[in-house]
Design an enzyme around this catalytic site. Structure first.
Site, PDB file in Angstrom:
ATOM      1  N   HIS A   1      44.459  30.353 103.290  1.00 37.45           N
ATOM      2  CA  HIS A   1      45.865  29.686 103.387  1.00 37.45           C
ATOM      3  C   HIS A   1      45.660  28.235 102.038  1.00 37.45           C
ATOM      4  O   HIS A   1      46.380  28.428 101.620  1.00 37.45           O
ATOM      5  CB  HIS A   1      46.519  29.019 104.252  1.00 37.45           C
ATOM      6  CG  HIS A   1      48.065  28.579 104.654  1.00 37.45           C
ATOM      7  ND1 HIS A   1      49.209  29.398 105.498  1.00 37.45           N
ATOM      8  CD2 HIS A   1      48.207  28.197 103.836  1.00 37.45           C
ATOM      9  CE1 HIS A   1      50.331  28.955 104.484  1.00 37.45           C
ATOM     10  NE2 HIS A   1      49.987  27.624 103.872  1.00 37.45           N
ATOM     11  N   GLU A   2      44.995  27.271 102.625  1.00 31.70           N
ATOM     12  CA  GLU A   2      44.992  26.309 101.841  1.00 31.70           C
ATOM     13  C   GLU A   2      44.616  26.726 100.570  1.00 31.70           C
ATOM     14  O   GLU A   2      44.272  25.988  99.592  1.00 31.70           O
ATOM     15  CB  GLU A   2      44.109  25.025 102.789  1.00 31.70           C
ATOM     16  CG  GLU A   2      44.956  25.274 104.053  1.00 31.70           C
ATOM     17  CD  GLU A   2      46.357  24.384 103.854  1.00 31.70           C
ATOM     18  OE1 GLU A   2      46.665  23.807 103.135  1.00 31.70           O
ATOM     19  OE2 GLU A   2      47.267  24.467 104.628  1.00 31.70           O
TER      20      GLU A   2
ATOM     21  N   CYS B   1      54.108  27.537 106.616  1.00 26.76           N
ATOM     22  CA  CYS B   1      53.881  26.503 105.639  1.00 26.76           C
ATOM     23  C   CYS B   1      54.720  25.232 105.161  1.00 26.76           C
ATOM     24  O   CYS B   1      55.984  25.352 104.852  1.00 26.76           O
ATOM     25  CB  CYS B   1      53.579  26.605 104.205  1.00 26.76           C
ATOM     26  SG  CYS B   1      52.895  26.187 102.550  1.00 26.76           S
ATOM     27  N   LEU B   2      54.027  23.984 104.992  1.00 28.29           N
ATOM     28  CA  LEU B   2      54.641  22.824 104.843  1.00 28.29           C
ATOM     29  C   LEU B   2      55.472  22.954 103.551  1.00 28.29           C
ATOM     30  O   LEU B   2      56.472  22.145 103.655  1.00 28.29           O
ATOM     31  CB  LEU B   2      53.974  22.043 105.244  1.00 28.29           C
ATOM     32  CG  LEU B   2      52.949  21.218 106.561  1.00 28.29           C
ATOM     33  CD1 LEU B   2      52.118  20.090 105.815  1.00 28.29           C
ATOM     34  CD2 LEU B   2      53.864  20.861 107.520  1.00 28.29           C
TER      35      LEU B   2
ATOM     36  N   GLY C   1      46.212  22.165 108.247  1.00 29.23           N
ATOM     37  CA  GLY C   1      46.157  21.815 106.725  1.00 29.23           C
ATOM     38  C   GLY C   1      46.675  21.743 106.129  1.00 29.23           C
ATOM     39  O   GLY C   1      48.215  21.543 105.981  1.00 29.23           O
TER      40      GLY C   1
ATOM     41  N   GLN D   1      49.914  20.616  97.801  1.00 32.84           N
ATOM     42  CA  GLN D   1      51.485  20.369  98.560  1.00 32.84           C
ATOM     43  C   GLN D   1      51.530  18.546  98.421  1.00 32.84           C
ATOM     44  O   GLN D   1      52.911  19.029  98.978  1.00 32.84           O
ATOM     45  CB  GLN D   1      50.706  20.595  99.745  1.00 32.84           C
ATOM     46  CG  GLN D   1      50.324  22.345  99.804  1.00 32.84           C
ATOM     47  CD  GLN D   1      50.738  22.385 101.574  1.00 32.84           C
ATOM     48  OE1 GLN D   1      49.574  22.482 102.120  1.00 32.84           O
ATOM     49  NE2 GLN D   1      51.445  23.005 101.949  1.00 32.84           N
TER      50      GLN D   1
ATOM     51  N   HIS E   1      46.476  28.177  98.085  1.00 35.04           N
ATOM     52  CA  HIS E   1      47.169  26.425  97.337  1.00 35.04           C
ATOM     53  C   HIS E   1      46.390  25.873  96.251  1.00 35.04           C
ATOM     54  O   HIS E   1      47.346  25.373  95.155  1.00 35.04           O
ATOM     55  CB  HIS E   1      47.471  25.207  98.320  1.00 35.04           C
ATOM     56  CG  HIS E   1      48.913  25.740  99.371  1.00 35.04           C
ATOM     57  ND1 HIS E   1      50.021  25.841  98.356  1.00 35.04           N
ATOM     58  CD2 HIS E   1      48.691  25.834 100.681  1.00 35.04           C
ATOM     59  CE1 HIS E   1      50.869  25.979  99.781  1.00 35.04           C
ATOM     60  NE2 HIS E   1      50.588  25.804 101.050  1.00 35.04           N
TER      61      HIS E   1
END
Length: 178
Positions: free
Chosen positions: A143-144, A101-102, A48, A53, A147
């Site tokens: 999670h997304e 996480c990226l 995701g 991000q 953000h």
């Protein structure tokens, strides 16, 4: 043409800002952003990615669950753009699961999330969607969604003892499943 975008890292102020609603889903730029987000999540082995991000403060993310090096047991689904997503309701039970996480490379955390959620979002074709998501896909959505609210998974970890490096995670967690 799809482009892989640079991922903002922890400390970049955009990751701590609330993203803005998208008013015109027919904007050609939005469709290009969606394509670029999909290319970026695939290239980085994510499941995701949210627009903040990649330094875009829009209420948009991609859920792209699939088995990969970072999440070998992830279920397979087509990358799905979720515009102006909303969490409508959730189960009472929460389950802890390992997240990375990226935007926070090299760290994993054991994060409690609702196991079942009901969500609403507009897809890239402009249609309102309502879905019940469970388990890993529900975790990705939450999670997304965080953000978009200016949160990262570290904000949800209950204790610093629930953190480990990516290398240690690969050794302890992934190898124990094989």
């Amino acid at each position: 043409m799809m482009e892989v975008l640079q991922v903002a890292q922890l400390g970049n102020e955009i990751l701590r800002c609330q993203a803005q609603p998208i008013n015109n889903i027919w904007d050609k730029n939005l469709q290009q952003i969606i394509d670029n987000l999909i290319a970026t999540v695939i290239e980085t082995n994510g499941v995701g990615i949210a627009a903040p991000q990649v330094s875009i403060s829009d209420r948009l993310f991609i859920v792209a669950s699939r088995p990969n090096l970072r999440y070998p047991n992830a279920p397979k689904m087509e990358p799905t753009a979720m515009i102006n997503p909303r969490l409508i309701s959730h189960s009472e039970d929460r389950v802890k699961g390992w997240e990375g996480c990226l935007s926070v490379p090299g760290i994993r955390g054991l994060v409690p999330r609702y196991r079942v959620i009901n969500v609403e979002y507009t897809n890239r074709e402009g249609k309102l969607q309502r879905q019940e998501l469970t388990d890993f896909v529900a975790r990705i959505f939450q999670h997304e969604y965080d953000h978009l609210e200016g949160l990262v998974f570290l904000d949800r970890v209950e204790s610093t003892t629930d953190l480990m490096t990516e290398d240690e995670y690969q050794k302890q967690i992934i190898q124990s499943r094989n």
